[in-house]
Motif scaffolding. Structure first.
Motif, PDB file in Angstrom:
ATOM      1  N   SER A 104      45.859  42.589  43.450  1.00  0.00           N
ATOM      2  CA  SER A 104      46.321  43.366  42.531  1.00  0.00           C
ATOM      3  C   SER A 104      45.496  44.538  41.976  1.00  0.00           C
ATOM      4  N   ALA A 105      46.428  45.345  41.648  1.00  0.00           N
ATOM      5  CA  ALA A 105      45.398  46.766  41.075  1.00  0.00           C
ATOM      6  C   ALA A 105      44.931  46.534  39.673  1.00  0.00           C
ATOM      7  N   ARG A 106      45.385  45.382  39.140  1.00  0.00           N
ATOM      8  CA  ARG A 106      44.839  44.825  37.627  1.00  0.00           C
ATOM      9  C   ARG A 106      43.417  44.178  37.795  1.00  0.00           C
ATOM     10  N   GLN A 107      42.494  45.006  37.012  1.00  0.00           N
ATOM     11  CA  GLN A 107      41.067  44.568  37.191  1.00  0.00           C
ATOM     12  C   GLN A 107      40.501  43.961  35.946  1.00  0.00           C
ATOM     13  N   ALA A 108      41.178  43.877  34.832  1.00  0.00           N
ATOM     14  CA  ALA A 108      40.907  43.081  33.597  1.00  0.00           C
ATOM     15  C   ALA A 108      40.480  41.825  33.831  1.00  0.00           C
ATOM     16  N   SER A 109      39.583  41.363  33.234  1.00  0.00           N
ATOM     17  CA  SER A 109      39.087  40.122  33.545  1.00  0.00           C
ATOM     18  C   SER A 109      39.939  38.929  33.062  1.00  0.00           C
ATOM     19  N   ASP A 110      40.646  39.045  31.816  1.00  0.00           N
ATOM     20  CA  ASP A 110      41.780  38.263  31.411  1.00  0.00           C
ATOM     21  C   ASP A 110      42.940  38.015  32.476  1.00  0.00           C
ATOM     22  N   GLU A 111      43.180  39.259  33.196  1.00  0.00           N
ATOM     23  CA  GLU A 111      44.347  39.055  34.030  1.00  0.00           C
ATOM     24  C   GLU A 111      43.994  38.309  35.340  1.00  0.00           C
ATOM     25  N   LYS A 112      42.826  38.271  35.751  1.00  0.00           N
ATOM     26  CA  LYS A 112      42.418  37.484  36.962  1.00  0.00           C
ATOM     27  C   LYS A 112      42.400  36.029  36.230  1.00  0.00           C
ATOM     28  N   VAL A 113      41.753  35.792  35.483  1.00  0.00           N
ATOM     29  CA  VAL A 113      41.824  34.341  34.667  1.00  0.00           C
ATOM     30  C   VAL A 113      43.313  33.835  34.664  1.00  0.00           C
ATOM     31  N   ALA A 114      44.022  34.473  34.152  1.00  0.00           N
ATOM     32  CA  ALA A 114      45.697  34.039  34.055  1.00  0.00           C
ATOM     33  C   ALA A 114      46.031  33.927  35.154  1.00  0.00           C
ATOM     34  N   ALA A 115      45.751  34.556  36.376  1.00  0.00           N
ATOM     35  CA  ALA A 115      46.260  34.206  37.777  1.00  0.00           C
ATOM     36  C   ALA A 115      45.592  33.143  38.168  1.00  0.00           C
ATOM     37  N   LEU A 116      44.254  32.861  38.080  1.00  0.00           N
ATOM     38  CA  LEU A 116      43.582  31.664  38.452  1.00  0.00           C
ATOM     39  C   LEU A 116      44.016  30.389  37.951  1.00  0.00           C
ATOM     40  N   ASP A 117      43.991  30.577  36.692  1.00  0.00           N
ATOM     41  CA  ASP A 117      44.720  29.416  35.565  1.00  0.00           C
ATOM     42  C   ASP A 117      46.189  29.041  36.302  1.00  0.00           C
ATOM     43  N   ALA A 118      46.813  29.998  36.519  1.00  0.00           N
ATOM     44  CA  ALA A 118      48.278  29.659  36.774  1.00  0.00           C
ATOM     45  C   ALA A 118      48.170  28.953  38.112  1.00  0.00           C
ATOM     46  N   GLN A 148      58.172  27.948  54.464  1.00  0.00           N
ATOM     47  CA  GLN A 148      56.948  26.892  54.361  1.00  0.00           C
ATOM     48  C   GLN A 148      55.580  27.474  54.921  1.00  0.00           C
ATOM     49  N   PRO A 149      55.226  28.662  54.245  1.00  0.00           N
ATOM     50  CA  PRO A 149      53.945  29.519  54.865  1.00  0.00           C
ATOM     51  C   PRO A 149      52.723  28.566  54.671  1.00  0.00           C
ATOM     52  N   ASP A 150      51.754  28.778  55.386  1.00  0.00           N
ATOM     53  CA  ASP A 150      50.339  28.151  55.052  1.00  0.00           C
ATOM     54  C   ASP A 150      49.722  28.997  54.255  1.00  0.00           C
ATOM     55  N   VAL A 151      49.823  30.181  53.849  1.00  0.00           N
ATOM     56  CA  VAL A 151      49.116  30.949  53.032  1.00  0.00           C
ATOM     57  C   VAL A 151      49.943  32.015  52.314  1.00  0.00           C
ATOM     58  N   VAL A 152      50.121  32.210  50.977  1.00  0.00           N
ATOM     59  CA  VAL A 152      50.712  33.479  50.230  1.00  0.00           C
ATOM     60  C   VAL A 152      49.803  34.369  49.785  1.00  0.00           C
ATOM     61  N   MET A 153      50.279  35.837  50.099  1.00  0.00           N
ATOM     62  CA  MET A 153      49.330  36.904  49.561  1.00  0.00           C
ATOM     63  C   MET A 153      50.399  37.526  48.576  1.00  0.00           C
ATOM     64  N   LEU A 154      49.865  37.610  47.407  1.00  0.00           N
ATOM     65  CA  LEU A 154      51.053  38.108  46.400  1.00  0.00           C
ATOM     66  C   LEU A 154      50.492  39.158  45.367  1.00  0.00           C
ATOM     67  N   ASP A 155      51.253  40.179  45.415  1.00  0.00           N
ATOM     68  CA  ASP A 155      50.888  41.118  44.425  1.00  0.00           C
ATOM     69  C   ASP A 155      51.605  40.828  43.064  1.00  0.00           C
ATOM     70  N   LEU A 156      50.796  41.200  41.825  1.00  0.00           N
ATOM     71  CA  LEU A 156      51.209  40.778  40.576  1.00  0.00           C
ATOM     72  C   LEU A 156      52.287  41.717  40.078  1.00  0.00           C
ATOM     73  N   GLY A 157      52.326  42.963  40.578  1.00  0.00           N
ATOM     74  CA  GLY A 157      53.177  43.890  39.794  1.00  0.00           C
ATOM     75  C   GLY A 157      54.394  43.900  40.833  1.00  0.00           C
ATOM     76  N   LEU A 158      55.227  42.963  40.429  1.00  0.00           N
ATOM     77  CA  LEU A 158      56.505  43.142  41.515  1.00  0.00           C
ATOM     78  C   LEU A 158      57.425  43.573  40.598  1.00  0.00           C
ATOM     79  N   PRO A 159      58.768  44.173  41.029  1.00  0.00           N
ATOM     80  CA  PRO A 159      59.898  44.695  40.345  1.00  0.00           C
ATOM     81  C   PRO A 159      60.779  43.867  39.448  1.00  0.00           C
ATOM     82  N   ASP A 160      60.963  42.546  39.999  1.00  0.00           N
ATOM     83  CA  ASP A 160      61.798  41.515  39.314  1.00  0.00           C
ATOM     84  C   ASP A 160      61.187  40.455  38.477  1.00  0.00           C
ATOM     85  N   MET A 161      59.991  40.536  38.601  1.00  0.00           N
ATOM     86  CA  MET A 161      59.319  39.250  37.751  1.00  0.00           C
ATOM     87  C   MET A 161      57.601  39.581  38.051  1.00  0.00           C
ATOM     88  N   ASP A 162      56.966  38.892  36.933  1.00  0.00           N
ATOM     89  CA  ASP A 162      55.455  39.171  36.835  1.00  0.00           C
ATOM     90  C   ASP A 162      54.973  38.024  37.881  1.00  0.00           C
TER      91      ASP A 162
END
Length: 227
Positions: A79-93, A45-59
């Motif tokens: 994340s090393a992904r800098q494309a705007s659509d990648e950022k929007v996808a993560a924020l939308d999720a 039950q963490p208070d904050v999650v820090m998450l890399d998008l490029g994981l070995p088993d799932m996005d």
């Protein structure tokens, strides 16, 4: 103690994050992949999650969606992904912030502090605990919104934005003020975050999101809530 779950498969970066956060009295758990992250999140039950998008088993976006199925814990994407659509996808999720690698540790820790602040309880005067409109109700004490008899699922960032706007009815809240209060920054390159989050709030609360009745944009200046 604030507990942080770091989801990252680069052991050197994990070590640097753990050392820096533990030195500042954060409790830290680390997961090298998405499956471990979801198990740890449920168990610890963490208070904050820090998450890399490029994981070995799932996005990482799928991890965000899985977490949002049951928790509103702040999620900071690294994340090393800098494309705007990648950022929007993560924020939308359901992510609350997006930090592009490489990043400075000082900036990361400032974003972490801002995420923690967003989830802290803020005492409210009794007269401002409830805001009602014809389409939805905002209960500031319970920290929830209700539309058509159903709770509206909001991320901590979405909630914080809504809270600022509805407690200033009829008043222009500037982009700079919102950026400082919600993300702890005032740089104009974050205004795209505001657009994404306001669009999400409108989708969740407005009867006609493309023609909003309550969450109004003042072009080039900021936003305003009309009750």
């Amino acid at each position: 103690m604030t507990r942080v779950l770091v989801v990252e498969d680069d052991p050197q970066l994990v070590r640097a994050l753990v050392i820096n956060m533990q030195a500042r009295q954060y409790g830290v758990d680390a997961a090298p992949d998405g499956a471990t992250a979801l198990r740890l999140a449920a168990a610890r039950q963490p208070d904050v999650v820090m998450l890399d998008l490029g994981l070995p088993d799932m996005d990482g976006v799928d991890v965000i969606k899985a977490l949002r199925g049951w928790t509103r814990v702040p999620i900071l994407v690294l994340s090393a992904r800098q494309a705007s659509d990648e950022k929007v996808a993560a924020l939308d999720a359901g992510a609350d912030d997006y930090i592009t690698k490489p990043f400075s540790m000082d900036e990361l820790l400032a974003r972490l502090r801002a995420a923690v602040r967003r989830t802290e309880e803020t005492p409210l005067a009794p007269r401002t605990t409830r805001v009602e409109t014809a389409d939805f109700t905002v209960d500031l004490l319970a920290k929830k919104a209700v539309r058509a008899g159903h709770d509206v699922r909001l991320t901590p960032t979405e909630w914080h934005l809504l809270e600022i706007l509805v407690t200033n009815p009829g008043r222009l809240v500037t982009q700079k003020h919102l950026l400082r209060e919600v993300w702890g920054v005032t740089r104009s390159n974050k205004t795209n975050y505001l657009r994404v989050y306001m669009a999400q709030l409108r989708r969740k609360l407005e009867a006609d999101p493309s023609n909003p009745r309550y969450l109004i944009t003042e072009p080039g200046m900021g936003y305003r809530f009309e009750g």
